[in-house]
Enzyme design. Sequence first.
Site, mmCIF file in Angstrom:
data_model
loop_
_atom_site.group_PDB
_atom_site.id
_atom_site.type_symbol
_atom_site.label_atom_id
_atom_site.label_comp_id
_atom_site.label_asym_id
_atom_site.label_seq_id
_atom_site.Cartn_x
_atom_site.Cartn_y
_atom_site.Cartn_z
ATOM 1 C CE LYS A 187 -1.895 2.976 1.987
ATOM 2 N NZ LYS A 187 -1.699 4.401 1.635
ATOM 3 N N GLY A 234 6.561 5.183 8.576
ATOM 4 C CA GLY A 234 5.720 6.373 8.600
ATOM 5 C C GLY A 234 5.751 7.026 9.969
ATOM 6 C CB SER A 235 3.431 9.382 11.557
ATOM 7 O OG SER A 235 2.221 8.657 11.499
ATOM 8 C CB VAL A 293 0.191 5.764 11.228
ATOM 9 C CG1 VAL A 293 -0.307 4.576 10.434
ATOM 10 C CG2 VAL A 293 -0.673 6.984 10.924
ATOM 11 N N GLY A 294 2.194 4.254 13.357
ATOM 12 C CA GLY A 294 2.946 3.063 13.746
ATOM 13 C C GLY A 294 2.336 2.376 14.962
ATOM 14 C CD GLU A 344 12.506 4.289 9.212
ATOM 15 O OE1 GLU A 344 12.219 5.240 9.998
ATOM 16 O OE2 GLU A 344 12.792 4.448 8.013
HETATM 17 O O1 TXE Z 1 2.403 10.026 7.880
HETATM 18 P P1 TXE Z 1 1.513 8.718 7.931
HETATM 19 P P2 TXE Z 1 1.951 11.508 7.467
HETATM 20 C C1 TXE Z 1 6.375 11.470 9.993
HETATM 21 C C2 TXE Z 1 6.828 12.895 9.750
HETATM 22 C C3 TXE Z 1 5.623 13.537 9.153
HETATM 23 C C4 TXE Z 1 4.529 12.859 9.937
HETATM 24 C C5 TXE Z 1 3.158 12.877 9.332
HETATM 25 O O2 TXE Z 1 7.145 13.489 10.970
HETATM 26 O O3 TXE Z 1 5.610 14.922 9.326
HETATM 27 O O4 TXE Z 1 4.967 11.525 10.078
HETATM 28 O O5 TXE Z 1 3.182 12.347 8.007
HETATM 29 C C6 TXE Z 1 -0.309 5.253 5.795
HETATM 30 N N1 TXE Z 1 -3.470 2.618 8.884
HETATM 31 N N2 TXE Z 1 6.780 10.584 8.906
HETATM 32 O O6 TXE Z 1 0.729 11.908 8.192
HETATM 33 O O7 TXE Z 1 0.073 9.080 8.046
HETATM 34 C C7 TXE Z 1 -0.317 6.329 4.752
HETATM 35 O O8 TXE Z 1 -1.278 6.047 3.752
HETATM 36 C C8 TXE Z 1 -2.553 2.173 8.010
HETATM 37 C C9 TXE Z 1 8.060 9.942 9.064
HETATM 38 O O9 TXE Z 1 1.860 11.571 6.010
HETATM 39 O O10 TXE Z 1 2.100 7.832 8.965
HETATM 40 C C10 TXE Z 1 1.105 6.250 4.232
HETATM 41 O O11 TXE Z 1 1.205 5.186 3.300
HETATM 42 N N3 TXE Z 1 -1.793 2.989 7.270
HETATM 43 C C11 TXE Z 1 8.279 8.896 8.084
HETATM 44 C C12 TXE Z 1 1.910 5.897 5.486
HETATM 45 O O12 TXE Z 1 0.953 5.396 6.418
HETATM 46 C C13 TXE Z 1 -1.961 4.314 7.402
HETATM 47 C C14 TXE Z 1 7.732 9.051 6.737
HETATM 48 C C15 TXE Z 1 2.644 7.080 6.144
HETATM 49 O O13 TXE Z 1 1.722 8.091 6.459
HETATM 50 C C16 TXE Z 1 -2.915 4.840 8.307
HETATM 51 C C17 TXE Z 1 6.435 9.709 6.731
HETATM 52 C C18 TXE Z 1 -3.688 3.921 9.068
HETATM 53 N N4 TXE Z 1 -4.606 4.331 9.942
HETATM 54 C C19 TXE Z 1 6.030 10.476 7.784
HETATM 55 N N5 TXE Z 1 -2.847 6.188 8.239
HETATM 56 C C20 TXE Z 1 9.557 8.155 8.122
HETATM 57 N N6 TXE Z 1 9.739 7.272 9.088
HETATM 58 O O14 TXE Z 1 10.393 8.314 7.273
HETATM 59 C C21 TXE Z 1 -1.907 6.505 7.339
HETATM 60 N N7 TXE Z 1 -1.363 5.365 6.817
#
Ligand code: TXE
Length: 478
Positions: free
Chosen positions: A171, A224-225, A228-229, A246
């Site tokens: 995804k 990701g964040s 959400v993690g 991560e």
């Molecule tokens: O991240 P999300 P966002 C951090 C960074 C950034 C903040 C917010 O600080 O400013 O997070 O970014 C999927 N169930 N990082 O809101 O939402 C989403 O579709 C399952 C650090 O964009 O975590 C995408 O594919 N999946 C980071 C992925 O999660 C879900 C990189 C990341 O999005 C979901 C990105 C759910 N409920 C952001 N909600 C890094 N580690 O490098 C969202 N997603």
Amino acid sequence: MNAHQHFIGGAWTGSEATLPVINPSHGQEMARIARGGAKEIDAAVKAGHAAMDGEWGRLDAASRGRLMLKLADLIRRDAEILAKMESEDVGKPLTLARNDAQVCARYFEYYGGAADKVHGDTIPFQNGFTVMTVYEPHGVVGVIVPWNYPLQMTGRSVAPALAMGNAVVLKPAEDTSLSALHLAKLAAEAGFPAGSLNVVTGLGEEAGAALAAHQGIHHISFTGSREVGTLIQTAAAKNTIPVTLELGGKSPQVVFADADLAEAGTVIVKAITQNAGQTCSAGSRVVIEDTIYDSFTADLARRFKDLRVGAGEQDLDLGPVVNAKQCERVQGYIDLARRDGLTILAEGELGTNVPGEGYYVRPTLIGDVPPDHRLAQEEIFGPVLVAIRVRDEAEALKVANGTEYGLAAGIWTSDLGRALRLSKGIKSGQVFVNNYGAGGGVELPFGGVKGSGHGREKGFEALYGFGSMKMIAIKHGV
Ligand code: TXE
């Protein structure tokens, strides 16, 4: 305008609803993608199971490896198409996107070569027994990747998962799904059997949440964040499956007077401004020994002022951030610094030809930030560097370790003893001495401790993470 579809069970299929794809350099719609949800995720997981029970599950390791090497070649063949697509989709400078395409190819090459080198052990045991260990794939693996390095992140998780023999349901992030769809096309061309790699596009809270909660997956890998993690880990706990997380960081770059300061300055600025600061391991805090604080921050400020910002296709030092939400978020931190009276040491210029509708943020250096201030604690994920002044090594260590994160750290010194003491003392998944990032080598295990997550990506470690060890004890008598 293109309407892109999901790739499920080797076939392209749409959804009734679609989502816009915005080019962040210009703030304009450039394509639409299918808005998948529980239904499409369910179909993809079933396709993964069918692949594991069928041709994909029966392939031997060397054959899997050959398919992956073929895919690496195809990625290299299409590198310019992928780079342009990624630059438009993420807003990143073309040169950076070109590198991302090469790194993605390298992941498939590295893990393609490793596929048939995952050896088990034999274990000396009682007379009359032969005991061995073998690695087996988990089965169907869910992979959710973010939008900052879509090609790299996809290669980083998908390649080891496939090399170990899993089927994958990917995804991609809703903002940046195009390169993942192109990769699926290339995987089909390379000859990957139907269902071995499935891509479902859609929103995180719809398609992503449905994938994480699906009872048919056997492992989930998420980048990701933190917010959400935590949801992903909770969903995985309900299904009792392993999870790799991560989750970004607030990585320190610790600089001492005895370092090569010119080199440190160059690398430190790049490490926070590359990809407009949207890098999980961005060195976002610079922790500086008091005796050189003023001169070193003056040098950093000069470098910040020289940075050139522009649209992805202008290929300057930084592009825009990925979307309007991220732009507001990063700008919000800069505004907070002003409100709290912090010292803005430098703000980069936006060039005169920066498109007006794009999501641009001025690269900003903020000085004398108290280590417990929100700007020094929270992941900003933009081109904002906070400078912190410390008296000595002991205080540097305390500050370096003083956040909830633990992803990466840089140490700049010519004192070997100090470099080793700090390397051991800093709580993070990786430490770089007199460099930062080690060129991003795919061979080097990568991941976090503390709030930065757990499990390891890259290197052989990632392969083992996508498999489970089975012990076989055979009693045959003496
Ligand atoms: O991240 P999300 P966002 C951090 C960074 C950034 C903040 C917010 O600080 O400013 O997070 O970014 C999927 N169930 N990082 O809101 O939402 C989403 O579709 C399952 C650090 O964009 O975590 C995408 O594919 N999946 C980071 C992925 O999660 C879900 C990189 C990341 O999005 C979901 C990105 C759910 N409920 C952001 N909600 C890094 N580690 O490098 C969202 N997603």
